[in-house]
Write a protein that holds these residues in place. Structure first.
Motif, mmCIF file in Angstrom:
data_model
loop_
_atom_site.group_PDB
_atom_site.id
_atom_site.type_symbol
_atom_site.label_atom_id
_atom_site.label_comp_id
_atom_site.label_asym_id
_atom_site.label_seq_id
_atom_site.Cartn_x
_atom_site.Cartn_y
_atom_site.Cartn_z
ATOM 1 N N ALA A 20 35.620 57.832 19.522
ATOM 2 C CA ALA A 20 36.300 58.823 20.520
ATOM 3 C C ALA A 20 37.763 58.218 20.077
ATOM 4 O O ALA A 20 38.654 59.041 19.849
ATOM 5 N N LEU A 21 37.838 57.029 20.017
ATOM 6 C CA LEU A 21 39.413 56.333 19.676
ATOM 7 C C LEU A 21 39.423 56.716 18.246
ATOM 8 O O LEU A 21 40.656 57.196 17.848
ATOM 9 N N GLU A 48 38.756 59.242 16.429
ATOM 10 C CA GLU A 48 39.146 60.765 16.254
ATOM 11 C C GLU A 48 40.302 61.019 16.877
ATOM 12 O O GLU A 48 41.323 61.780 16.486
ATOM 13 N N ARG A 49 40.749 60.351 18.078
ATOM 14 C CA ARG A 49 41.900 60.613 18.925
ATOM 15 C C ARG A 49 43.039 59.845 17.961
ATOM 16 O O ARG A 49 44.046 60.575 18.118
ATOM 17 N N HIS A 50 42.857 58.897 17.365
ATOM 18 C CA HIS A 50 43.981 58.256 16.682
ATOM 19 C C HIS A 50 43.932 58.167 15.264
ATOM 20 O O HIS A 50 44.331 57.079 14.661
ATOM 21 N N GLU A 92 44.429 50.155 20.446
ATOM 22 C CA GLU A 92 43.537 50.630 21.503
ATOM 23 C C GLU A 92 42.041 50.066 21.230
ATOM 24 O O GLU A 92 41.379 49.688 22.166
#
Length: 567
Positions: free
Chosen positions: A397-398, A400-402, A412
């Motif tokens: 998820a991290l 994809e987000r960043h 993160e």
């Protein structure tokens, strides 16, 4: 999907470079093993002639030639527990020496190793002691000395004596211990009417370079201990370029092969000048001279030195060093940077061998000991792997987000590790610990004479050599010997199989490329490891088998590792 294909192609290219490029560099930087001790012919195992062997072991003509040379001069026999040979009274020289404990090959009727040989015989190699003709007239080089006894043995020294025309008498008293160390006392008695200048010297002369290759991992050739340190330079090529000199106190110099050593050890209390130089007919000489001293009429001057000629047995060299007999003689074995790890492993392995009587079994017991010591660390490794695996969905998820901000992503991820109390490096610790242990065992198998010609089981007659049994030529039934890179032995195949099953037990890979790499990697490593000593492969196979059992046990304690990662 395209990235996966690209990654796999890159890995395939890398694997090909390992397979075909590795042999080009291994002999220079990482010699793999001793030459094969046996081969399979017609389905039967036979001893391989040693290409570096003394010619007397293989050629009757050479035997007659050497015996003819030996018979040309009067001699004093050497009879010691580990040595046989003679001292040439013309010169005089120690130029005839065989090592009774070690044979040229694994064959039952193999000749013992010949270390020293007289000038004029094949592979001449000898040592001598005398005095500089500088203010003194020593006996001529071809003068025949008289001996006080016909045999030199431990506890029974022999004194050699000669005189010159100006009233000086010269004595060389030779003693030998129970092993390989000669004690030499050179004495000049001035019976003339004038003072004389006395400067004793000693020398070792050999024809030809060492048959053991000189590499980054192991040094062979000229060697010395001077100014408090072991010096593995120069090599034979450097000596060919010019004389190599040094001045020191409490040191020694000589020639080292993989397993054998000749060394001149001057009196530790006196400064001496040492040098290595090249001569005619591809000969090399190591020699030393002590500082000259004046001997008045009616006076005598004695000078003590030692001469080591024998096998580089670890315990023996350590004993000579620890007892203060020879400074740093233990450095004749080129342990390298991992000396602090290698020597304890050798001593423990040698103790196990003395307990069980089989070096292969001793290697297995060594492996079990190491795995037992590392078991708590392995438990933490698996716990860390389970924790890292549990947070994979959050990691995805991290990512994809960043995905467009690498710096933020890194921050993160570190925050996530801290929040979940996960240390991703914990899983690397057992591997990092194994690296020096594996390299130390590699050096022990490669360097120590205690491993030379040690059998294991069945067809394995030498744990320090590669596996001679290969299915490529139907285990010797076909009349051809495959090249070393293709002659994969049975033991390397077992190594590949054990790695395959170990990798199968690893946590499931996150993508297809990783799966393909782990499926292919064991067979690449099988080819890479095939030329190495069987003893090293036995260690790795045992490690893999223990790891498989260990993984099964720890999977039971961490079932989450078996589950496929959440997408």
């Amino acid at each position: 999907m395209k990235d996966d294909r690209q990654n796999f192609v890159l890995f395939a290219v890398f694997a090909a470079l390992i397979l075909f490029g590795w042999p080009l560099i291994q002999n220079r930087f990482f010699p793999t093993a001793n030459p094969p001790a046996t081969r399979i012919e017609g389905g039967k195992q036979v001893a391989v002639p040693n290409p570096a062997a003394d010619p007397t072991a293989d050629s009757p003509a050479a035997v007659r030639d050497r015996q003819q040379v030996l018979a040309e001069t009067p001699r004093v026999r050497i009879e010691a527990p580990l040595l046989r040979g003679s001292i040439n009274l013309r010169g005089p020289r120690i130029d005839d020496l065989v090592l009774l404990r070690y044979n040229e090959t694994v064959a039952k009727n193999s000749a013992p190793i010949r270390l020293l040989s007289p000038a004029g015989a094949p592979e001449a190699y000898f040592a001598g002691f005398g005095w500089r003709a500088d203010g003194l007239t020593p006996p001529a080089a071809d003068a025949v000395w008289t001996a006080s006894a016909p045999v030199l043995s431990p506890g029974k020294p022999v004194t050699l004596e000669a005189a010159n025309a100006t009233g000086q008498r010269f004595r060389i008293t030779v003693a030998i211990d129970q092993d390989y160390l000669f004690t030499i006392r050179q004495t000049v008695l001035n019976g003339g009417t004038q003072p004389v200048t006395v400067a004793p010297y000693g020398y070792i002369n050999r024809v030809g370079v060492s048959k053991d290759p000189d590499s980054w991992t192991i040094h062979t050739g000229p060697m010395s201990v001077n100014n408090g340190a072991a010096n593995y330079e120069p090599n034979f090529s450097k000596v060919d370029e010019g004389v190599q000199r040094f001045t020191t106190k409490a040191g020694w110099l000589g020639f080292t092969d993989k397993y054998w050593l000749t060394a001149l050890v001057p009196d530790a209390a006196q400064t001496f000048d040492g040098q290595f130089r090249a001569g005619a007919n591809k000969s090399y000489q190591a020699d030393y001279t002590v500082q000259p001293r004046i001997v008045q009429p009616g006076q005598a001057l004695g000078q003590n030195s030692r001469f080591f000629a024998g096998a580089k047995e670890v315990r023996l060299l350590d004993r000579y060093t620890d007892d203060g007999i020879v400074t740093k003689l233990d450095y004749a074995i080129d342990w390298g940077y991992f000396r602090l790890v290698e020597k304890p492993i050798f001593y423990y392995l040698d103790w196990l061998f003395r307990m069980v009587g089989n070096f292969g079994v001793a290697i297995i017991l060594l492996t079990l000991t190491i795995r037992l010591v590392l078991f708590p660390i392995a438990q933490r490794q698996f716990a860390s792997m389970a924790a890292v695996r549990a947070i994979q969905p959050k990691m995805k998820a991290l990512q994809e987000r960043h995905k467009d901000d690498k710096q933020r992503l890194q921050q993160e991820v570190m925050a996530l590790y801290k929040q979940e109390k996960v240390n991703p490096l914990a899983g690397c610790l057992p591997t990092l610990i194994q690296i020096p242990i594996f390299y130390a065992l590699y050096k022990v198998l490669l360097l120590t004479i205690e491993m030379r010609h040690q059998p294991f089981v069945l067809w394995i007659k030498d744990l320090s050599a590669p596996d001679p049994l290969t299915p490529v030529n139907l285990f010797g039934l076909l009349a051809f010997t495959p090249p070393h890179w293709l002659g994969i032995g049975v033991v390397p195949i077992l190594l590949g199989i054990s790695m395959y099953f170990q990798f199968k037990l690893n946590p499931q890979a996150m993508d297809e490329t990783q799966k393909q790499v782990f499926a292919f990697l064991p067979w690449v490593l099988m080819f890479v490891m095939a030329p190495f000593a069987v003893g090293l492969q036995v260690y790795w196979i045992t490690t893999n088998c223990v790891s498989i059992l260990q993984q099964k046990l720890l999977y039971a304690r961490h079932p989450g590792l078996k589950q496929a990662p959440v997408k």
